[in-house]
Design an enzyme around this catalytic site. Sequence first.
Site, PDB file in Angstrom:
ATOM      1  N   SER A   1       0.862  -1.180   0.000  1.00  0.00           N
ATOM      2  CA  SER A   1       0.000   0.000   0.000  1.00  0.00           C
ATOM      3  C   SER A   1       0.896   1.226   0.000  1.00  0.00           C
ATOM      4  O   SER A   1       2.083   1.128   0.345  1.00  0.00           O
ATOM      5  CB  SER A   1      -0.852  -0.006   1.276  1.00  0.00           C
TER       6      SER A   1
ATOM      7  N   TYR B   1      -2.191  -1.260  10.352  1.00  0.00           N
ATOM      8  CA  TYR B   1      -2.134  -1.348   8.882  1.00  0.00           C
ATOM      9  C   TYR B   1      -0.789  -0.833   8.375  1.00  0.00           C
ATOM     10  O   TYR B   1      -0.137  -1.470   7.542  1.00  0.00           O
ATOM     11  CB  TYR B   1      -3.296  -0.534   8.306  1.00  0.00           C
TER      12      TYR B   1
HETATM   13  P1  NAD Z   1     -11.600  -5.945  -0.176  1.00  0.00           P
HETATM   14  O1  NAD Z   1     -12.216  -5.850   1.175  1.00  0.00           O
HETATM   15  O2  NAD Z   1     -12.446  -5.696  -1.388  1.00  0.00           O
HETATM   16  O3  NAD Z   1     -10.899  -7.374  -0.375  1.00  0.00           O
HETATM   17  C1  NAD Z   1     -10.230  -8.026   0.649  1.00  0.00           C
HETATM   18  C2  NAD Z   1     -10.168  -9.496   0.324  1.00  0.00           C
HETATM   19  O4  NAD Z   1      -9.481 -10.176   1.388  1.00  0.00           O
HETATM   20  C3  NAD Z   1     -11.556 -10.152   0.228  1.00  0.00           C
HETATM   21  O5  NAD Z   1     -11.532 -11.140  -0.784  1.00  0.00           O
HETATM   22  C4  NAD Z   1     -11.716 -10.813   1.599  1.00  0.00           C
HETATM   23  O6  NAD Z   1     -12.619 -11.899   1.609  1.00  0.00           O
HETATM   24  C5  NAD Z   1     -10.289 -11.255   1.844  1.00  0.00           C
HETATM   25  N1  NAD Z   1     -10.008 -11.558   3.247  1.00  0.00           N
HETATM   26  C6  NAD Z   1     -10.198 -10.776   4.334  1.00  0.00           C
HETATM   27  N2  NAD Z   1      -9.845 -11.455   5.452  1.00  0.00           N
HETATM   28  C7  NAD Z   1      -9.428 -12.676   5.048  1.00  0.00           C
HETATM   29  C8  NAD Z   1      -8.941 -13.820   5.735  1.00  0.00           C
HETATM   30  N3  NAD Z   1      -8.819 -13.860   7.074  1.00  0.00           N
HETATM   31  N4  NAD Z   1      -8.617 -14.910   4.999  1.00  0.00           N
HETATM   32  C9  NAD Z   1      -8.749 -14.920   3.650  1.00  0.00           C
HETATM   33  N5  NAD Z   1      -9.192 -13.849   2.950  1.00  0.00           N
HETATM   34  C10 NAD Z   1      -9.537 -12.750   3.646  1.00  0.00           C
HETATM   35  O7  NAD Z   1     -10.369  -4.931  -0.120  1.00  0.00           O
HETATM   36  P2  NAD Z   1      -9.310  -4.448  -1.220  1.00  0.00           P
HETATM   37  O8  NAD Z   1      -9.305  -2.972  -1.139  1.00  0.00           O
HETATM   38  O9  NAD Z   1      -9.513  -5.107  -2.527  1.00  0.00           O
HETATM   39  O10 NAD Z   1      -7.957  -4.932  -0.530  1.00  0.00           O
HETATM   40  C11 NAD Z   1      -7.089  -5.890  -1.104  1.00  0.00           C
HETATM   41  C12 NAD Z   1      -5.662  -5.580  -0.685  1.00  0.00           C
HETATM   42  O11 NAD Z   1      -5.263  -4.324  -1.227  1.00  0.00           O
HETATM   43  C13 NAD Z   1      -5.471  -5.478   0.838  1.00  0.00           C
HETATM   44  O12 NAD Z   1      -4.238  -6.068   1.205  1.00  0.00           O
HETATM   45  C14 NAD Z   1      -5.414  -3.975   1.064  1.00  0.00           C
HETATM   46  O13 NAD Z   1      -4.687  -3.636   2.208  1.00  0.00           O
HETATM   47  C15 NAD Z   1      -4.708  -3.538  -0.199  1.00  0.00           C
HETATM   48  N6  NAD Z   1      -4.863  -2.120  -0.529  1.00  0.00           N
HETATM   49  C16 NAD Z   1      -6.104  -1.593  -0.754  1.00  0.00           C
HETATM   50  C17 NAD Z   1      -6.202  -0.251  -1.067  1.00  0.00           C
HETATM   51  C18 NAD Z   1      -7.523   0.412  -1.360  1.00  0.00           C
HETATM   52  O14 NAD Z   1      -7.551   1.646  -1.475  1.00  0.00           O
HETATM   53  N7  NAD Z   1      -8.605  -0.309  -1.516  1.00  0.00           N
HETATM   54  C19 NAD Z   1      -5.059   0.549  -1.151  1.00  0.00           C
HETATM   55  C20 NAD Z   1      -3.827  -0.042  -0.900  1.00  0.00           C
HETATM   56  C21 NAD Z   1      -3.743  -1.369  -0.601  1.00  0.00           C
END
Ligand code: NAD
Length: 259
Positions: free
Chosen positions: A141, A154
Site C-alpha cells: 500500500s 495497517y
Molecule cells: P476488499 O475488502 O475488497 O478485499 C479483501 C479481500 O481479502 C476479500 O476477498 C476478503 O474476503 C479477503 N479476506 C479478508 N480477510 C481474510 C482472511 N482472514 N482470509 C482470507 N481472505 C480474507 O479490499 P481491497 O481494497 O480489494 O484490498 C485488497 C488488498 O489491497 C489489501 O491487502 C489492502 O490492504 C490492499 N490495498 C487496498 C487499497 C484500497 O484503497 N482499496 C489501497 C492499498 C492497498
Amino acid sequence: MLKGKVAIVTGSTSGIGLGIARALADDGADIMLNGFGDAAQIEAARTDIARRGVRVDYHGADMTKPAEIADLIGQTATRLGTPAILVNNAGIQHVAPIEDFPTERWDAIIAINLSSAFHTMHHALPHMKKAGWGRVINIASAHGLVASAQKSAYVAAKHGIVGLTKAAALETAQTGITVNAICPGWVLTALVQKQIDARAAAAGIPEAQAKRELLAEKQPSIEFVTPEQLGALAVFLCSDAASQIRGVAYAVDGGWTAQ
Ligand code: NAD
C-alpha cells in the site's frame, strides 16, 4: 503469455484481488481463488473467470490460520498443478488511535496483512524453486511507504510486507523467482467504501463529498486507482521483461507518495 501457469491470489473474492485474478486469467493463467464471501457470489466470480478459457478453483483458507494456508498451497499443487504465481493480497483495515485500538484487531491485521505472506511463501517457494520459475507479488500500500494517523496496525503490516518483499527477493535473487510489492493509493473497494461511509457519517456530508475529500487529502490526481490498472501491472511483473525487477515496491498512487 501465462498459459499453463497456475496463480494463487489470496483475498480474490472482491476488490483488487478479483481484478488481479481476472487480469492474470485474461493472460492465460489458471487461477486458485481465495477469500470470504457467500457461496453464490464466489461461484459467480469463479464462473466469470472460467469463461476466459482457463481452469479456476476456490479454496477458503482463512489467512489468520497457518495450517489452512499450508493446505491452500498443497491443494493448489494437487488440483491445478505447481503454483507458479503467488499474489499475497488478502487484507483488512481498522481505524482508531493506538490507545483505543483493540488488541484483537491489531493481531488480525498483522496476521492477515503481513504474516500470511510469510506462510504462503514458506510453502510456495519450494514448488517455484523446483520448477525454476516463479513470481511473488505482494499487495502492500502507499501505507507501506508512508504513514497516516489512526492506522498503526495497517501501516506496521504494510511497511513490514515491503521489508519481507526485499528479504525474499534477496533470497531468490539467483533463481528464476522474483518477489516484488505493489503499493496502491486509494482504490474504490469495500475496504475503502467503509472509510468513506464513516467519514460521511462523522461529518454529516453526502457520500460524493466524502469521496472527494478522502482523495483530496492524500491523492494528488483526485482519481481512484482501479483494480484493472493493478492487474495490468501484476501481469507485467509476471513477464520476461520484468525478470530483473527484484525487491521493488511499486507505487501506483496518483502521486500520494511523491509529496
Ligand atoms: P476488499 O475488502 O475488497 O478485499 C479483501 C479481500 O481479502 C476479500 O476477498 C476478503 O474476503 C479477503 N479476506 C479478508 N480477510 C481474510 C482472511 N482472514 N482470509 C482470507 N481472505 C480474507 O479490499 P481491497 O481494497 O480489494 O484490498 C485488497 C488488498 O489491497 C489489501 O491487502 C489492502 O490492504 C490492499 N490495498 C487496498 C487499497 C484500497 O484503497 N482499496 C489501497 C492499498 C492497498
